[in-house]
Design an enzyme around this catalytic site. Structure first.
Site, PDB file in Angstrom:
ATOM      1  N   ARG A  77     -20.023   7.425  -4.045  1.00 27.01           N
ATOM      2  CA  ARG A  77     -20.085   8.898  -4.018  1.00 27.01           C
ATOM      3  C   ARG A  77     -21.520   9.394  -4.115  1.00 27.01           C
ATOM      4  NH1 ARG A  77     -15.190   7.081  -5.435  1.00 27.01           N
ATOM      5  NH2 ARG A  77     -13.386   8.455  -5.388  1.00 27.01           N
TER       6      ARG A  77
ATOM      7  N   GLN B 248      -9.402   8.324  -2.855  1.00 23.48           N
ATOM      8  CA  GLN B 248     -10.186   8.223  -1.610  1.00 23.48           C
ATOM      9  C   GLN B 248      -9.812   9.357  -0.662  1.00 23.48           C
ATOM     10  OE1 GLN B 248      -9.431   4.275  -0.141  1.00 23.48           O
ATOM     11  NE2 GLN B 248     -10.686   3.307  -1.712  1.00 23.48           N
TER      12      GLN B 248
ATOM     13  N   GLY C  69     -12.602   0.132   1.919  1.00 21.04           N
ATOM     14  CA  GLY C  69     -11.724   1.274   2.170  1.00 21.04           C
ATOM     15  C   GLY C  69     -12.370   2.575   1.721  1.00 21.04           C
TER      16      GLY C  69
ATOM     17  N   ARG D 281      -1.374  -6.998  -2.639  1.00 18.89           N
ATOM     18  CA  ARG D 281      -1.647  -7.620  -3.942  1.00 18.89           C
ATOM     19  C   ARG D 281      -0.387  -8.077  -4.658  1.00 18.89           C
ATOM     20  NH1 ARG D 281      -6.940  -3.995  -5.610  1.00 18.89           N
ATOM     21  NH2 ARG D 281      -8.399  -5.285  -4.432  1.00 18.89           N
TER      22      ARG D 281
ATOM     23  N   LYS E  66     -18.438   0.882  -8.826  1.00 19.92           N
ATOM     24  CA  LYS E  66     -18.315   0.898  -7.362  1.00 19.92           C
ATOM     25  C   LYS E  66     -17.951   2.305  -6.870  1.00 19.92           C
ATOM     26  CE  LYS E  66     -14.763  -1.480  -5.267  1.00 19.92           C
ATOM     27  NZ  LYS E  66     -14.125  -0.732  -4.171  1.00 19.92           N
ATOM     28  N   SER E  67     -16.971   2.928  -7.491  1.00 24.17           N
ATOM     29  CA  SER E  67     -16.523   4.255  -7.037  1.00 24.17           C
ATOM     30  C   SER E  67     -17.657   5.275  -7.131  1.00 24.17           C
ATOM     31  CB  SER E  67     -15.361   4.736  -7.905  1.00 24.17           C
ATOM     32  OG  SER E  67     -14.237   3.926  -7.702  1.00 24.17           O
TER      33      SER E  67
ATOM     34  N   ARG F  82     -10.577  -8.712  -6.128  1.00 23.14           N
ATOM     35  CA  ARG F  82      -9.915  -8.593  -7.432  1.00 23.14           C
ATOM     36  C   ARG F  82      -8.955  -9.766  -7.682  1.00 23.14           C
ATOM     37  NH1 ARG F  82     -12.217  -3.943  -9.007  1.00 23.14           N
ATOM     38  NH2 ARG F  82     -12.248  -2.225  -7.511  1.00 23.14           N
TER      39      ARG F  82
ATOM     40  N   SER G  92      -4.182   9.215  -4.314  1.00 16.79           N
ATOM     41  CA  SER G  92      -5.317   8.497  -3.750  1.00 16.79           C
ATOM     42  C   SER G  92      -6.602   9.294  -3.911  1.00 16.79           C
ATOM     43  CB  SER G  92      -5.097   8.206  -2.260  1.00 16.79           C
ATOM     44  OG  SER G  92      -6.322   7.755  -1.688  1.00 16.79           O
TER      45      SER G  92
ATOM     46  N   ASP H   3      -6.239  -0.700  -9.770  1.00 12.07           N
ATOM     47  CA  ASP H   3      -7.178  -1.796  -9.487  1.00 12.07           C
ATOM     48  C   ASP H   3      -7.123  -2.898 -10.541  1.00 12.07           C
ATOM     49  OD1 ASP H   3      -8.022  -0.495  -7.222  1.00 12.07           O
ATOM     50  OD2 ASP H   3      -9.854   0.305  -8.120  1.00 12.07           O
TER      51      ASP H   3
HETATM   52  C1  S3P Z   1     -11.024   4.291  -5.225  1.00 10.34           C
HETATM   53  C2  S3P Z   1      -9.718   4.720  -5.259  1.00 10.34           C
HETATM   54  C3  S3P Z   1      -8.583   3.800  -5.290  1.00 10.34           C
HETATM   55  C4  S3P Z   1      -9.017   2.403  -5.730  1.00 10.34           C
HETATM   56  C5  S3P Z   1     -10.236   1.935  -4.988  1.00 10.34           C
HETATM   57  C6  S3P Z   1     -11.399   2.874  -5.255  1.00 10.34           C
HETATM   58  C7  S3P Z   1     -12.086   5.305  -5.170  1.00 10.34           C
HETATM   59  O1  S3P Z   1      -8.027   3.717  -3.991  1.00 10.34           O
HETATM   60  O2  S3P Z   1      -7.965   1.494  -5.550  1.00 10.34           O
HETATM   61  O3  S3P Z   1     -10.600   0.639  -5.430  1.00 10.34           O
HETATM   62  O4  S3P Z   1     -13.268   4.954  -5.379  1.00 10.34           O
HETATM   63  O5  S3P Z   1     -11.770   6.471  -4.935  1.00 10.34           O
HETATM   64  P1  S3P Z   1      -6.979   4.791  -3.422  1.00 10.34           P
HETATM   65  O6  S3P Z   1      -7.682   6.082  -3.249  1.00 10.34           O
HETATM   66  O7  S3P Z   1      -6.506   4.219  -2.116  1.00 10.34           O
HETATM   67  O8  S3P Z   1      -5.882   4.863  -4.444  1.00 10.34           O
END
Ligand code: S3P
Length: 426
Positions: A26, A167, A93, A344, A21-22, A386, A165, A313
């Site tokens: 990107r 993100q 998010g 969570r 997913k991450s 999750r 983070s 996660d």
């Molecule tokens: C992610 C970063 C994490 C993770 C999310 C995916 C990412 O979040 O929990 O599922 O793809 O960069 P945070 O950046 O809020 O820690």
């Protein structure tokens, strides 16, 4: 949607995972601002990554699917146009936080929002650095989506993240692409580095020095052919399932093994998990390989500090493993769990209670005693993918059939989850 899950005697055979997913997010975002076509094989089938594609399409780049791959017709750094309507990040998010870094640099105003869960998630963590770079962003109560992003010319900057983070780090680095000069992010602990690796694949200049990452602005990004490895966080559910269901032996193919994510495998091995990794290869700077796992005696463990951030996660399913382990699991320094798709810590505790499992909740984590018996119950995902998958794994070890309410939440990252589980469980 609700799912009935019966106790399992064994898990066996092979599992194929959705693309990570991450990494999928990107690749799609960078493809949109690269020049030429990017072809992405094994792009995540999860709803979150489809939200990113819908946002990209609304900003101008063509997005098509051919032979299972996603093709994105990039428009270059200057080529996006204002969308006709508010962008919808759904439950994601990652989409809203990372895309905001790009939107902050556009010569137009964009609104971006999402579902009820996303509308409760904190955004000041990206609003603050983007404002320092020169963007103006409005939000509900100054922190919640929808965001109204008045983009414009951004200045490069040096930013120290107040929390771990990936993100937020990625948001600032993506904004830095549009600023003239060098943008540096310092992180308190190393978080997943998929953005850095992807930026290099697309041709950007990225320097990484311990916990600091610098990107040079105004690069010419080039469309690429890429393959997304399988999602290690999705693999986690099958790893734990195989570790707790008697007589299990499972092969999980093509799993992403990026060292900033694979702390999970080290943690499991330290607790006694029999895991083998075979045939490691590299694609787009990302490692991947096959993972073999067998039912094992799990001692239990402590998850804190940088490791709690790295495994954030996976904590819901590790809580389940902790209850089945010999000595239990202690989780600390994980208050970020409270601002995920659900709180969570609260949703883990509620499902524990329903299964008759003991747990002591702390502000930044919890303690789970080991050697517990899992009782059949009506479980609830509370709309969190999750939580849906972690407690479906717990249900495999229960003393009778369980029901998972709102099981459809799993499709946010793993639409094929229940079908795959049914196929490998006996
Ligand atoms: C992610 C970063 C994490 C993770 C999310 C995916 C990412 O979040 O929990 O599922 O793809 O960069 P945070 O950046 O809020 O820690």
């Amino acid at each position: 949607m609700r799912e009935q899950i019966s106790p399992a005697r064994a898990l066996s055979g092979a599992v194929l995972l959705p693309g990570d997913k991450s990494i999928s997010h990107r690749y799609a975002l960078l493809a949109a601002i690269a020049e030429g076509t990017t072809k992405i094989a094994n792009y995540s089938s999860g709803a979150d990554c489809q939200s990113t594609l819908a946002c990209v399409r609304a900003l101008g780049p063509g997005v098509e699917k051919h032979d299972g791959a996603v093709h994105i017709d990039g428009r270059g750094l200057e080529g996006l146009h204002a969308p006709d309507a508010m962008l919808d990040a759904g439950n994601s998010g990652s989409t809203i936080r990372m895309l905001s870094g790009i939107l902050a640099a556009q010569p137009f105003v964009t609104r971006i929002g999402g579902d009820e869960s996303l509308s409760r998630r904190p955004m000041e963590r990206i609003m603050k650095p983007l404002a320092q770079m020169g963007a103006r962003i409005e939000a509900l109560e100054n922190r919640f989506p929808p965001l109204t992003i008045h983009g414009g010319r951004l200045h490069p900057m040096e930013y120290t993240l107040p929390m771990a983070s990936a993100q937020v780090k990625s948001c600032v680095l993506l904004a830095g692409l549009f600023a003239e000069g060098r943008t540096t992010v310092h992180e308190p602990v190393r978080t997943r580095d998929h953005t850095e690796l992807a930026l290099r694949e697309f041709g950007a200049d990225v320097e990484i020095e311990r916990h600091s990452i610098t990107v040079t602005g105004r690069p010419r990004l080039q469309g690429r052919e890429l393959r997304v490895p399988g999602d290690l966080s999705a693999a986690a559910f099958f790893l734990v399932a195989a570790l707790i269901v008697p007589e299990s032996s499972l092969t999980i193919h093509g799993v992403g093994l990026n060292p900033t994510r694979s702390a999970l495998l080290d943690f499991l091995a330290e607790m006694g998990a029999q895991i083998k990794i075979l045939g490691v290869t590299s694609t787009g700077g990302e490692l991947m390989g096959d993972v073999l796992v067998r039912k094992s005696r799990i001692r239990g463990g402590l998850l804190e500090k940088a490791r709690a951030a790295a495994l954030i996660d996976e904590i819901p399913v590790l809580a389940v493993l902790g209850a089945a382990s010999e000595e239990g699991l202690v989780v600390r320094d994980a208050s970020e769990l409270r601002v995920k798709e659900t709180d969570r810590i609260a949703t883990i505790a509620e499902n524990f209670k329903r299964m008759g499992l003991a747990i002591t909740v702390r502000e930044d984590g919890f303690e789970v005693p080991g050697r517990q018996s899992f009782h059949a119950a009506e479980l609830d995902s509370f709309g969190d993918h999750r939580i849906a998958m972690a407690f479906s794994v717990a249900a495999l070890a229960a003393d009778g059939p369980c029901t998972m309410l709102d099981s459809g939440a799993a499709s946010v990252s793993f639409p094929e989850f229940f079908g795959t589980l049914q196929r490998v469980a006996e």
